[in-house]
Design a protein around this motif. Structure first.
Motif, PDB file in Angstrom:
ATOM      1  N   ASP A 129       1.579  22.259 100.467  1.00  0.00           N
ATOM      2  CA  ASP A 129       2.852  22.792 100.939  1.00  0.00           C
ATOM      3  C   ASP A 129       2.755  24.296 101.164  1.00  0.00           C
ATOM      4  O   ASP A 129       3.205  24.830 102.185  1.00  0.00           O
ATOM      5  N   LEU A 130       2.140  24.984 100.220  1.00  0.00           N
ATOM      6  CA  LEU A 130       1.957  26.431 100.318  1.00  0.00           C
ATOM      7  C   LEU A 130       1.181  26.808 101.579  1.00  0.00           C
ATOM      8  O   LEU A 130       1.452  27.841 102.206  1.00  0.00           O
ATOM      9  N   CYS A 131       0.240  25.958 101.964  1.00  0.00           N
ATOM     10  CA  CYS A 131      -0.606  26.238 103.137  1.00  0.00           C
ATOM     11  C   CYS A 131      -0.042  25.643 104.431  1.00  0.00           C
ATOM     12  O   CYS A 131      -0.721  25.654 105.462  1.00  0.00           O
ATOM     13  N   GLY A 132       1.181  25.109 104.370  1.00  0.00           N
ATOM     14  CA  GLY A 132       1.858  24.657 105.574  1.00  0.00           C
ATOM     15  C   GLY A 132       1.443  23.291 106.075  1.00  0.00           C
ATOM     16  O   GLY A 132       1.658  22.960 107.258  1.00  0.00           O
ATOM     17  N   TYR A 133       0.889  22.436 105.215  1.00  0.00           N
ATOM     18  CA  TYR A 133       0.454  21.106 105.655  1.00  0.00           C
ATOM     19  C   TYR A 133       1.661  20.235 105.965  1.00  0.00           C
ATOM     20  O   TYR A 133       2.639  20.212 105.224  1.00  0.00           O
ATOM     21  N   ASP A 134       1.594  19.490 107.074  1.00  0.00           N
ATOM     22  CA  ASP A 134       2.725  18.638 107.446  1.00  0.00           C
ATOM     23  C   ASP A 134       2.305  17.197 107.711  1.00  0.00           C
ATOM     24  O   ASP A 134       3.035  16.436 108.359  1.00  0.00           O
ATOM     25  N   SER A 192      -5.185  21.224 104.667  1.00  0.00           N
ATOM     26  CA  SER A 192      -4.263  21.988 105.510  1.00  0.00           C
ATOM     27  C   SER A 192      -4.978  22.782 106.585  1.00  0.00           C
ATOM     28  O   SER A 192      -4.326  23.415 107.423  1.00  0.00           O
ATOM     29  N   SER A 218      -6.825  25.464 106.034  1.00  0.00           N
ATOM     30  CA  SER A 218      -6.727  26.889 105.709  1.00  0.00           C
ATOM     31  C   SER A 218      -8.072  27.588 105.874  1.00  0.00           C
ATOM     32  O   SER A 218      -9.129  26.945 105.876  1.00  0.00           O
ATOM     33  N   ARG A 234      -8.486  31.710 101.700  1.00  0.00           N
ATOM     34  CA  ARG A 234      -7.394  31.050 100.985  1.00  0.00           C
ATOM     35  C   ARG A 234      -7.910  29.892 100.140  1.00  0.00           C
ATOM     36  O   ARG A 234      -7.457  29.691  99.006  1.00  0.00           O
ATOM     37  N   HIS A 285       5.674  32.852  99.214  1.00  0.00           N
ATOM     38  CA  HIS A 285       6.205  31.496  99.361  1.00  0.00           C
ATOM     39  C   HIS A 285       6.843  31.124  98.036  1.00  0.00           C
ATOM     40  O   HIS A 285       6.396  31.564  96.979  1.00  0.00           O
ATOM     41  N   ARG A 289       4.289  29.643  95.801  1.00  0.00           N
ATOM     42  CA  ARG A 289       3.394  30.630  95.189  1.00  0.00           C
ATOM     43  C   ARG A 289       4.030  31.202  93.929  1.00  0.00           C
ATOM     44  O   ARG A 289       3.375  31.339  92.892  1.00  0.00           O
TER      45      ARG A 289
END
Length: 333
Positions: free
Chosen positions: A66-71, A195, A197, A201, A315, A318
């Motif tokens: 989620d922190l790394c924007g995975y969808d 994700s 990244s 990261r 975030h 985070r």
């Protein structure tokens, strides 16, 4: 005090934030622990999986994704993978340690038998590999398979080192990295990998999980000598009675007088424990400030975890993960 005793609970905030994903993980776990031909498998697995654990390790995977924007959806696969690996190791550990209680309930090996616990653990490892393969990522497979091997290696190392007074802090750290931190760091690292990244990261996520896992285990070892039995689920001194050479004792042994070393040799190496020995062990630990120095180590590793997480973008997750690092060691103050 235990993780549930503090006034602020970052793991609960994380669970609320990730509630939808966690429910998907729980659904997938229930589906994959099923067996058409061996009903004992879901019986044994459910006894442990549904025993009220916090799902901390799978939450780390969901949180870092989620922190790394995975969808996508593979974060759920990987979180379930991490939980299956963790559950399998617990089943095996309880057999090796001849444990009778886990999370306040009788262990699976006590309710069924050792053979069932070992074989169901093997089944869960197999299910874990099926789940990680479904992601189609060789890197994810590499990370999690290496973690599984490292966990087993750490447990075997502990067998030979746990009652050997020659065990030093470097060996202890190697054991802890195997038995605990390896799965923490794999759980956080794969969240970044899935994700897409960048390497900086991903490295930060790995470092966070590694340091958090080490802080977590050191805190557990310290609480064995100064914790609240109701909160920890363990009696004070269980590690001493089981002759486990954990960090507080390792520190005391390193500074021991001839008489103190003879005491540790009798009680830990030879297993000749007598009435009043736990009190004497506590006196020696306090004499050498071993508990305070162990607490300082746990705090230092928690700080390393926070520093690593500080390299990630701003975030809410985070912040929660940084607070989680503080929370793991807050029970020591």
């Amino acid at each position: 005090m235990g993780l549930d005793q503090a006034s602020t609970k970052p793991h609960e905030e994380l669970a609320r934030h990730l509630s939808g994903r966690l429910e998907a993980v729980n659904t997938l776990i229930r589906e994959r622990m099923a067996s058409r031909h061996a009903p004992r498998i879901p019986e044994v697995t459910a006894h442990l999986v549904e025993a009220g654990g916090k799902r901390l390790r799978p939450m780390l995977t969901l949180a870092t994704a989620d922190l790394c924007g995975y969808d996508g959806d593979f974060d759920v696969n990987l979180a379930a993978t991490v939980e299956f690996i963790h559950t399998a190791t617990l089943l095996h550990d309880d057999v090796v340690d001849e444990s009778e209680q886990r999370r306040g309930r009788p262990t699976a090996n006590l309710l069924w038998d050792n053979k069932s616990s070992v074989l169901v653990g093997d089944y869960l490892f197999a299910r874990a590999f099926q789940l990680m393969v479904e992601t189609g990522s060789l890197r994810v497979l590499d990370i999690l398979s290496n973690a599984a091997a490292t966990i087993a290696e750490g447990e075997v190392l502990q067998l030979s080192a746990a009652r050997d007074l020659k065990t030093d802090e470097d060996i202890y750290l190697q054991i802890v990295r195997g038995k605990t931190a390896a799965l923490f760091s794999a759980a956080t690292e794969v969240g970044g990998v899935i994700s897409g990244s960048d390497e900086e990261r991903i490295t930060a996520l790995y470092d966070y999980g590694d340091a958090l896992g080490i802080a977590f285990q050191i805190a557990d070892d310290l609480l064995d000598y100064q914790g609240d039995a109701k909160a920890t689920g363990k009696n004070v001194g269980d590690d001493f009675r089981e002759r486990k050479l954990t960090l507080p004792v390792i520190k005391a042994v390193a500074d021991a007088t001839v008489e103190e070393r003879a005491f540790w040799k009798r009680t830990i190496e030879k297993g000749d424990q007598r009435e009043g020995d736990l009190e004497e062990a506590m006196a020696i630990l306090n004499r050498h400030e071993a508990l305070e120095r162990t607490r300082d180590d746990a705090m230092a590793w928690a700080n390393r975890a926070k520093e690593a997480m500080g390299k990630l973008p701003e975030h809410d997750v985070r912040r929660m993960l940084i607070e989680l690092a503080d929370y793991v060691v807050a029970r020591l103050t």
